[in-house]
Design a protein around this motif. Structure first.
Motif, PDB file in Angstrom:
ATOM      1  N   TYR A  80      24.202  33.114  32.346  1.00 22.78           N
ATOM      2  CA  TYR A  80      24.400  34.359  33.097  1.00 22.78           C
ATOM      3  C   TYR A  80      25.493  34.203  34.151  1.00 22.78           C
ATOM      4  N   ALA A  81      25.527  33.039  34.822  1.00 14.97           N
ATOM      5  CA  ALA A  81      26.526  32.815  35.878  1.00 14.97           C
ATOM      6  C   ALA A  81      27.938  32.808  35.301  1.00 14.97           C
ATOM      7  N   VAL A  82      28.141  32.119  34.180  1.00 13.88           N
ATOM      8  CA  VAL A  82      29.460  32.064  33.548  1.00 13.88           C
ATOM      9  C   VAL A  82      29.894  33.463  33.101  1.00 13.88           C
ATOM     10  N   MET A  83      28.963  34.177  32.447  1.00 11.35           N
ATOM     11  CA  MET A  83      29.295  35.521  31.977  1.00 11.35           C
ATOM     12  C   MET A  83      29.664  36.438  33.141  1.00 11.35           C
ATOM     13  N   THR A  84      28.875  36.386  34.216  1.00 11.94           N
ATOM     14  CA  THR A  84      29.115  37.271  35.357  1.00 11.94           C
ATOM     15  C   THR A  84      30.445  36.963  36.025  1.00 11.94           C
ATOM     16  N   LEU A  85      30.748  35.682  36.212  1.00 12.29           N
ATOM     17  CA  LEU A  85      31.980  35.306  36.894  1.00 12.29           C
ATOM     18  C   LEU A  85      33.203  35.762  36.102  1.00 12.29           C
ATOM     19  N   VAL A  86      33.224  35.477  34.815  1.00 13.47           N
ATOM     20  CA  VAL A  86      34.389  35.847  33.995  1.00 13.47           C
ATOM     21  C   VAL A  86      34.489  37.366  33.862  1.00 13.47           C
ATOM     22  N   MET A  87      33.354  38.034  33.646  1.00 10.98           N
ATOM     23  CA  MET A  87      33.358  39.495  33.514  1.00 10.98           C
ATOM     24  C   MET A  87      33.828  40.172  34.801  1.00 10.98           C
ATOM     25  N   THR A  88      33.345  39.683  35.952  1.00 10.20           N
ATOM     26  CA  THR A  88      33.710  40.287  37.236  1.00 10.20           C
ATOM     27  C   THR A  88      35.185  40.088  37.549  1.00 10.20           C
ATOM     28  N   ALA A  89      35.730  38.941  37.155  1.00  7.12           N
ATOM     29  CA  ALA A  89      37.141  38.658  37.415  1.00  7.12           C
ATOM     30  C   ALA A  89      38.069  39.409  36.472  1.00  7.12           C
ATOM     31  N   THR A  90      37.552  39.845  35.331  1.00  4.53           N
ATOM     32  CA  THR A  90      38.404  40.472  34.315  1.00  4.53           C
ATOM     33  C   THR A  90      39.135  41.723  34.813  1.00  4.53           C
ATOM     34  N   PRO A  91      38.465  42.709  35.452  1.00 10.09           N
ATOM     35  CA  PRO A  91      39.223  43.874  35.938  1.00 10.09           C
ATOM     36  C   PRO A  91      40.344  43.496  36.901  1.00 10.09           C
ATOM     37  N   LEU A  92      40.109  42.484  37.746  1.00 11.99           N
ATOM     38  CA  LEU A  92      41.140  42.047  38.690  1.00 11.99           C
ATOM     39  C   LEU A  92      42.300  41.382  37.955  1.00 11.99           C
ATOM     40  N   ALA A  93      41.963  40.549  36.960  1.00  7.53           N
ATOM     41  CA  ALA A  93      43.008  39.870  36.192  1.00  7.53           C
ATOM     42  C   ALA A  93      43.845  40.875  35.403  1.00  7.53           C
ATOM     43  N   MET A  94      43.188  41.843  34.781  1.00  9.90           N
ATOM     44  CA  MET A  94      43.915  42.843  33.999  1.00  9.90           C
ATOM     45  C   MET A  94      44.765  43.731  34.908  1.00  9.90           C
ATOM     46  N   HIS A  95      44.229  44.070  36.065  1.00  7.91           N
ATOM     47  CA  HIS A  95      45.012  44.852  37.029  1.00  7.91           C
ATOM     48  C   HIS A  95      46.259  44.076  37.467  1.00  7.91           C
ATOM     49  N   GLY A  96      46.086  42.775  37.671  1.00 10.89           N
ATOM     50  CA  GLY A  96      47.212  41.934  38.073  1.00 10.89           C
ATOM     51  C   GLY A  96      48.276  41.799  37.001  1.00 10.89           C
ATOM     52  N   HIS A  97      47.871  41.999  35.737  1.00 13.70           N
ATOM     53  CA  HIS A  97      48.837  41.925  34.640  1.00 13.70           C
ATOM     54  C   HIS A  97      49.362  43.305  34.252  1.00 13.70           C
ATOM     55  N   GLY A  98      49.071  44.318  35.075  1.00 16.96           N
ATOM     56  CA  GLY A  98      49.684  45.621  34.885  1.00 16.96           C
ATOM     57  C   GLY A  98      48.943  46.584  33.982  1.00 16.96           C
ATOM     58  N   PHE A  99      47.703  46.274  33.607  1.00 17.57           N
ATOM     59  CA  PHE A  99      46.942  47.195  32.755  1.00 17.57           C
ATOM     60  C   PHE A  99      46.339  48.313  33.597  1.00 17.57           C
ATOM     61  N   ALA A 155      23.999  34.291  38.980  1.00 19.72           N
ATOM     62  CA  ALA A 155      24.873  35.448  38.801  1.00 19.72           C
ATOM     63  C   ALA A 155      25.517  35.864  40.116  1.00 19.72           C
ATOM     64  N   THR A 156      24.759  35.773  41.203  1.00 23.89           N
ATOM     65  CA  THR A 156      25.294  36.125  42.524  1.00 23.89           C
ATOM     66  C   THR A 156      26.414  35.179  42.922  1.00 23.89           C
ATOM     67  N   ILE A 157      26.184  33.888  42.718  1.00 21.62           N
ATOM     68  CA  ILE A 157      27.219  32.896  43.029  1.00 21.62           C
ATOM     69  C   ILE A 157      28.473  33.174  42.195  1.00 21.62           C
ATOM     70  N   GLY A 158      28.270  33.501  40.922  1.00 22.99           N
ATOM     71  CA  GLY A 158      29.400  33.815  40.061  1.00 22.99           C
ATOM     72  C   GLY A 158      30.182  35.019  40.542  1.00 22.99           C
ATOM     73  N   SER A 159      29.475  36.066  40.974  1.00 24.21           N
ATOM     74  CA  SER A 159      30.172  37.267  41.440  1.00 24.21           C
ATOM     75  C   SER A 159      30.893  37.028  42.753  1.00 24.21           C
ATOM     76  N   VAL A 160      30.304  36.170  43.621  1.00 21.06           N
ATOM     77  CA  VAL A 160      30.959  35.837  44.891  1.00 21.06           C
ATOM     78  C   VAL A 160      32.242  35.055  44.640  1.00 21.06           C
ATOM     79  N   LEU A 161      32.189  34.109  43.717  1.00 24.15           N
ATOM     80  CA  LEU A 161      33.338  33.254  43.458  1.00 24.15           C
ATOM     81  C   LEU A 161      34.440  33.952  42.661  1.00 24.15           C
TER      82      LEU A 161
END
Length: 388
Positions: free
Chosen positions: A220-239, A344-350
């Motif tokens: 759950y922690a791995v999924m949450t961290l990568v999923m939460t970072a995805t909108p930021l990463a995609m925004h940074g790449h111009g999507f 999951a909380t730690i993942g979302s914070v990081l």
């Protein structure tokens, strides 16, 4: 056959996850807009998971004392209040108040995590994996509704972007509250309410419990961290937001669509193999993210991430049901969910911090040791179980 109560709980789960995915689609972007610093962009998601984490053990004990119907009613009432406050906070551009609102919404989601356990109680004993799968499979509805509701509601209120999302969320919680009131949910047994549970020390001597909690937490922690970072990463790449919402939608389909056959796979191959397979799919996701940052890389990797989470989470939940007696139920379920959502909380914070400091590729590489640790833990625990 799974009865009307299990199907009703599956609908409740679908509505809960729809709201959750709607939050995932917009909360980091709202945080990026309102936060005083970009490193705090995912703080509203972190407070959501903090509320979820903090309520898990009290929610399990509340269910034991009051029963599922009253417990779910209280949880949805908190969700109604949280959605209302979030609407006002976004309209007034109050970042602190918005974080408080997502804390309340996290608490409502935390209570809703008990839907899968309620489904187990209302299903025949030999249908436990199928009941869990049906509850999780309901997330397919959420995968379709959640991101599309986020897109539809983005400019529903012309003057404030994303404000309509919280009006939609409020409607979801009101409907779910009405659904819970009409469902015939089983009451706790006398043994569940009055029996003496074993100590945590005794419970954690069970290899199966260690394996279930470890794989559930890390998956759950791995999924949450990568999923939460995805909108930021995609925004940074111009999507643009539509691209991001679509990737999240397919990710959620990957999370929940396999549920329709995961239960049968567990019955055929066993929980250990399914959890291990889930970990391998998580590894596939993080490795794939090293090869490019185009739309289809994000899309494919997030699908693997979703399926990997599905196998680890349903496998871990099924394994957990084999580790407690009726008197232990609330204690074990509460402990498991507390630890899982702490991860999951730690993942979302990081997520926001690591995305800003390390970047998308390194963030994914950092997941590998944790996934490998989960695989080893499950393997070692399974070996110990065989030797008993």
């Amino acid at each position: 056959m799974l009865g009307v109560t299990v199907w009703g709980l599956a609908l409740g789960q679908a509505l809960l996850i729809t709201g959750n995915i709607l939050l995932v689609s917009v909360t980091a972007l709202i945080g990026q807009k309102l936060a005083p610093s970009l490193s705090l962009a995912t703080l509203p998601i972190a407070t959501q998971f903090l509320g979820l984490m903090g309520i898990t053990l009290p929610a399990a004990l509340m269910m034991r004392a009051l029963g599922r119907k009253k417990g779910f009613f209280i949880g949805n009432l908190v969700g109604i209040i949280g959605a209302t406050i979030a609407f006002y906070a976004l309209k007034s551009e109050n970042f602190v108040l918005f974080c408080f609102a997502t804390l309340l919404l996290g608490m409502a989601i935390g209570v809703g995590q008990q839907y899968r356990f309620a489904a187990i109680e209302n299903a025949p004993n030999d249908k436990t994996p199928q009941a869990i799968s049906l509850i999780m499979g309901a997330g397919v509805i959420a995968a379709i509704l959640g991101p599309n509701m986020a897109i539809w509601a983005e400019f529903m209120v012309p003057d404030t972007q994303y404000l309509g999302a919280f009006a939609a969320l409020l409607v979801l919680y009101i409907f779910t509250t009405l659904l819970i009131l009409v469902l015939p949910l089983r009451q706790p047994t006398h043994e569940e309410q009055t029996g003496t549970p074993r100590s945590y020390k005794t419970l954690l001597k069970q290899p199966n419990l260690v394996a279930a909690i470890t794989s559930g937490v890390i998956g759950y922690a791995v999924m949450t961290l990568v999923m939460t970072a995805t909108p930021l990463a995609m925004h940074g790449h111009g999507f643009h937001f539509g691209h991001t919402a679509t990737v999240i939608q397919w990710h959620v389909l990957g999370m929940f669509a396999p549920s329709f056959f995961t239960g049968k796979l567990i019955q055929k191959y066993g929980t250990t193999k399914i959890i291990q397979s889930g970990c391998l799919l998580l590894l596939t996701c993080v490795i794939l993210n090293q090869f490019g940052s185009g739309y289809w890389y994000f899309w494919t990797a997030l699908i693997f991430l979703g399926i990997g989470w599905n196998f680890t989470f349903i496998g871990a939940t099924t394994l957990l049901t084999k580790t407690y007696e009726p008197a232990d139920k609330a204690k074990v379920q509460g402990l498991n969910d507390f630890l899982v959502f702490t991860g999951a909380t730690i993942g979302s914070v990081l997520a926001g911090y690591w995305q800003n400091v390390f970047g998308w590729e390194v963030l994914n590489i950092l997941m590998i040791p944790f996934i490998v640790a989960a695989m080893l833990s499950v393997w070692v625990s399974a070996r110990k179980q065989l030797s008993i």
